[in-house]
Design a protein around this motif. Structure first.
Motif, PDB file in Angstrom:
ATOM      1  N   LYS A 345       0.812  -1.226   0.000  1.00 51.47           N
ATOM      2  CA  LYS A 345       0.000   0.000   0.000  1.00 51.47           C
ATOM      3  C   LYS A 345       0.844   1.274   0.000  1.00 51.47           C
ATOM      4  O   LYS A 345       0.427   2.311   0.513  1.00 51.47           O
ATOM      5  CB  LYS A 345      -0.975   0.032   1.189  1.00 51.47           C
ATOM      6  N   VAL A 346       2.050   1.195  -0.578  1.00 50.26           N
ATOM      7  CA  VAL A 346       2.868   2.397  -0.757  1.00 50.26           C
ATOM      8  C   VAL A 346       2.577   2.931  -2.158  1.00 50.26           C
ATOM      9  O   VAL A 346       2.920   2.289  -3.148  1.00 50.26           O
ATOM     10  CB  VAL A 346       4.367   2.087  -0.606  1.00 50.26           C
ATOM     11  N   PRO A 347       1.926   4.102  -2.290  1.00 49.69           N
ATOM     12  CA  PRO A 347       1.499   4.582  -3.606  1.00 49.69           C
ATOM     13  C   PRO A 347       2.589   5.340  -4.349  1.00 49.69           C
ATOM     14  O   PRO A 347       3.390   6.067  -3.759  1.00 49.69           O
ATOM     15  CB  PRO A 347       0.333   5.515  -3.268  1.00 49.69           C
ATOM     16  N   ALA A 348       2.603   5.183  -5.652  1.00 53.39           N
ATOM     17  CA  ALA A 348       3.577   5.888  -6.489  1.00 53.39           C
ATOM     18  C   ALA A 348       3.421   7.401  -6.365  1.00 53.39           C
ATOM     19  O   ALA A 348       4.397   8.152  -6.512  1.00 53.39           O
ATOM     20  CB  ALA A 348       3.416   5.456  -7.941  1.00 53.39           C
ATOM     21  N   VAL A 351       5.913   9.161  -3.904  1.00 58.21           N
ATOM     22  CA  VAL A 351       7.359   8.962  -4.037  1.00 58.21           C
ATOM     23  C   VAL A 351       8.138  10.214  -3.682  1.00 58.21           C
ATOM     24  O   VAL A 351       9.117  10.173  -2.914  1.00 58.21           O
ATOM     25  CB  VAL A 351       7.724   8.486  -5.466  1.00 58.21           C
ATOM     26  N   SER A 352       7.745  11.355  -4.199  1.00 56.46           N
ATOM     27  CA  SER A 352       8.493  12.594  -3.942  1.00 56.46           C
ATOM     28  C   SER A 352       8.520  12.931  -2.461  1.00 56.46           C
ATOM     29  O   SER A 352       9.559  13.343  -1.926  1.00 56.46           O
ATOM     30  CB  SER A 352       7.878  13.753  -4.735  1.00 56.46           C
ATOM     31  N   GLU A 353       7.393  12.742  -1.787  1.00 56.31           N
ATOM     32  CA  GLU A 353       7.326  13.028  -0.352  1.00 56.31           C
ATOM     33  C   GLU A 353       8.219  12.076   0.442  1.00 56.31           C
ATOM     34  O   GLU A 353       8.941  12.494   1.355  1.00 56.31           O
ATOM     35  CB  GLU A 353       5.883  12.909   0.126  1.00 56.31           C
ATOM     36  N   ILE A 354       8.182  10.791   0.080  1.00 59.35           N
ATOM     37  CA  ILE A 354       9.019   9.808   0.772  1.00 59.35           C
ATOM     38  C   ILE A 354      10.499  10.145   0.600  1.00 59.35           C
ATOM     39  O   ILE A 354      11.284  10.120   1.550  1.00 59.35           O
ATOM     40  CB  ILE A 354       8.727   8.390   0.245  1.00 59.35           C
ATOM     41  N   SER A 381      11.011   3.852  -6.994  1.00 59.12           N
ATOM     42  CA  SER A 381      10.016   3.476  -7.999  1.00 59.12           C
ATOM     43  C   SER A 381      10.231   2.046  -8.491  1.00 59.12           C
ATOM     44  O   SER A 381       9.261   1.310  -8.746  1.00 59.12           O
ATOM     45  CB  SER A 381      10.082   4.453  -9.190  1.00 59.12           C
ATOM     46  N   GLU A 382      11.491   1.638  -8.603  1.00 57.25           N
ATOM     47  CA  GLU A 382      11.796   0.251  -8.996  1.00 57.25           C
ATOM     48  C   GLU A 382      11.274  -0.727  -7.972  1.00 57.25           C
ATOM     49  O   GLU A 382      10.814  -1.825  -8.305  1.00 57.25           O
ATOM     50  CB  GLU A 382      13.313   0.095  -9.167  1.00 57.25           C
TER      51      GLU A 382
END
Length: 384
Positions: A345-348, A351-354, A381-382
Motif C-alpha cells: 500500500k505504498v502509492p507511487a 514517491v516525492s514526499e518519501i 520506484s523500482e
C-alpha cells in the motif's frame, strides 16, 4: 586509523540458552518488567525460569511497532511495580519497546526531551535501568543496538531514542526461539539482517571490526534464508540467521547504514508496512543505484570493490561484477515471494514526499555515495 566499537555488556548465544535466563537475570535484580509481544503466552517458559530464580515479574504487552505513548505508559507501569530491570522477549518491536522503557524508568522527564526529530534529542541524564534482550526473530539485531525506534502516528514518523545507555546489559540469543517463525516472517526479518550487513560493509563509517562481522554474516544470511524458509525446523539454518542478525546489529550500531534504511524509516512511519519487507524490496534497487552512481562519479571508490566482494559471496562465483550482486538480491526477493512496496500500500503518488523525508535521514549520511533526489526516486520506484 581510529574507530570505536560498543555492544551489549554480555552476549550469550546458542540453542537452549533461554534456560540460563533466570540464573543470569538474578544478578541484576529481583523485580522485572517483562515486555512481550502480542502473544504473551510465548514467554511462559521465560516466566517460569524467572520464577524459579525468585524473580517477580509484571508483564507489559506490545502488540505492534511501539509508539511514544506505548513506552511512556509501559515505563509508568514498570515504575509502579517497582521494577529493578526490564526484560524484553520478542521481535524487534519488543526489543525497541523494552530498551525505551528501561530509559524512561530512570529518566522521568518528558520523552520528547530525548527523542530525535520531533523532540529535543537531548542525551539521557541518567543511565537506563538494566535491560535484558531475548530476541525471538532473526533480523533486526536490536538486542545489541543503542537506539529504540518509536512511531509517532499523528506525524506519520518513525523516530529514534538514541543513547549508549540503551545497550543491553545482557543479550540471550537462542536460535531455538526462531523455529516457529513462519516462512513469510523468516524471509522479511532475514532480509533486514542481510540489508544491514551489506549497508554496514559498504558505508562510509565501516571499520575493521564491523568489516569482519559483515564478511562473516553476509554469506551466512544469504544462503540460510532460503533453507530456513523451506525447512523451518532446520536448526543449522536458524543458527546461521541468528548469528547474522546479531552481527548485523553489532555492525550497524558501530558503522551506520545507508539508503535502504534511509527510505525504510519514512515508509514505515507513513504506511505502517513491515520493516523487513520494506528493506527486502529496496535492497536490490538501492544496491544498483549506488553501483551506478559510484561508477559514474567515483570510479575509484573502495565501495565498488566491496560491492564486487559481496557479489562473489552471494553468487558463490568469482567471475562476477558488482552489478551481479544486486541482481542476485532481486532474484532472492522474488524467490522468497516478498511483496513489492505497492502491495504494501505504498502509492507511487507519494514517491516525492518519501524521498524528501528520506534525504533527511541519518542513514543517508553513511550511504557509500550521496545519491541525488532523482536517483533515490528511481530506486524507490523500482521497488514499487
Amino acid at each position: 586509523m581510529r574507530f570505536e566499537f560498543t555492544t551489549a555488556t554480555q552476549v550469550v548465544f546458542g540453542p537452549g540458552t533461554l534456560s540460563e535466563a533466570g540464573k543470569l537475570a538474578k544478578a541484576l535484580g529481583r523485580r522485572a518488567a517483562l515486555v512481550v509481544g502480542k502473544k504473551p503466552q510465548r514467554a511462559q517458559r521465560l516466566a517460569d525460569e524467572l520464577a524459579e530464580a525468585r524473580i517477580t515479574t509484571t508483564t507489559i504487552a506490545v502488540s505492534h511497532e511501539p509508539t511514544v505513548d506505548d513506552v511512556v505508559s509501559g515505563a509508568a507501569a514498570a515504575r509502579r511495580f517497582g521494577a529493578e530491570m526490564v526484560i524484553g522477549m520478542g521481535g524487534g518491536s519488543v526489543m525497541d519497546a523494552a530498551k525505551a522503557i528501561s530509559a524512561l524508568l530512570t529518566n522521568e522527564d518528558s520523552i520528547f526531551d530525548y527523542i530525535e526529530v520531533v523532540g529535543k534529542g537531548q542525551p539521557l541524564e541518567l543511565p537506563a535501568a538494566p535491560w535484558i534482550a531475548i530476541p525471538t526473530t532473526a533480523g533486526t539485531g536490536a538486542e545489541v543496538t543503542r537506539n529504540a525506534v518509536l512511531t509517532v502516528p499523528e506525524r506519520g514518523l518513525k523516530v529514534s531514542l538514541r543513547s549508549p545507555y540503551l545497550l543491553a546489559r545482557l543479550a540471550i540469543v537462542d536460535p531455538e526461539l526462531t523455529l516457529d517463525m513462519s516462512a513469510a516472517l523468516t524471509a522479511s526479518t532475514g532480509m533486514d539482517a542481510l540489508a544491514q550487513l551489506i549497508e554496514a560493509y559498504v558505508g562510509t563509517k565501516a571499520n575493521p571490526m564491523t568489516d569482519s562481522l559483515c564478511a562473516a554474516g553476509i554469506p551466512r544470511a544469504a544462503h540460510a534464508l532460503s533453507i530456513a524458509c523451506a525447512q523451518p525446523r532446520e536448526i543449522s539454518a536458524r543458527i546461521d540467521l541468528s548469528l547474522a542478525s546479531l552481527w548485523s546489529g553489532m555492525a550497524l550500531a558501530n558503522s551506520g547504514l545507508g539508503g535502504v534504511h534511509g527510505l525504510a524509516s519514512p515508509i514505515g512511519g507513513m504506511f505502517r508496512a513491515p520493516h523487513g519487507a520494506i528493506c527486502g524490496s529496496l535492497l536490490g534497487p538501492i544496491m544498483g543505484a549506488n553501483i551506478r552512481a559510484l561508477r559514474s562519479r567515483q570510479p575509484d571508490s573502495p565501495a565498488l570493490i566491496r560491492y564486487a566482494e559481496i557479489a562473489r559471496w552471494l553468487t558463490r562465483r568469482i567471475d562476477v561484477q558488482a552489478e551481479d550482486g544486486a541482481a542476485w538480491v532481486n532474484h532472492l526477493v522474488a524467490f522468497l515471494q516478498l511483496p513489492k512496496l505497492s502491495t504494501l500500500k505504498v502509492p507511487a503518488a507519494r514517491v516525492s514526499e518519501i524521498v524528501a523525508r528520506a534525504q533527511e535521514s541519518s542513514s543517508m549520511k553513511t550511504n557509500p555515495i550521496e545519491l541525488s533526489t532523482e536517483e533515490v526516486a528511481a530506486a524507490l520506484s523500482e521497488a514499487l
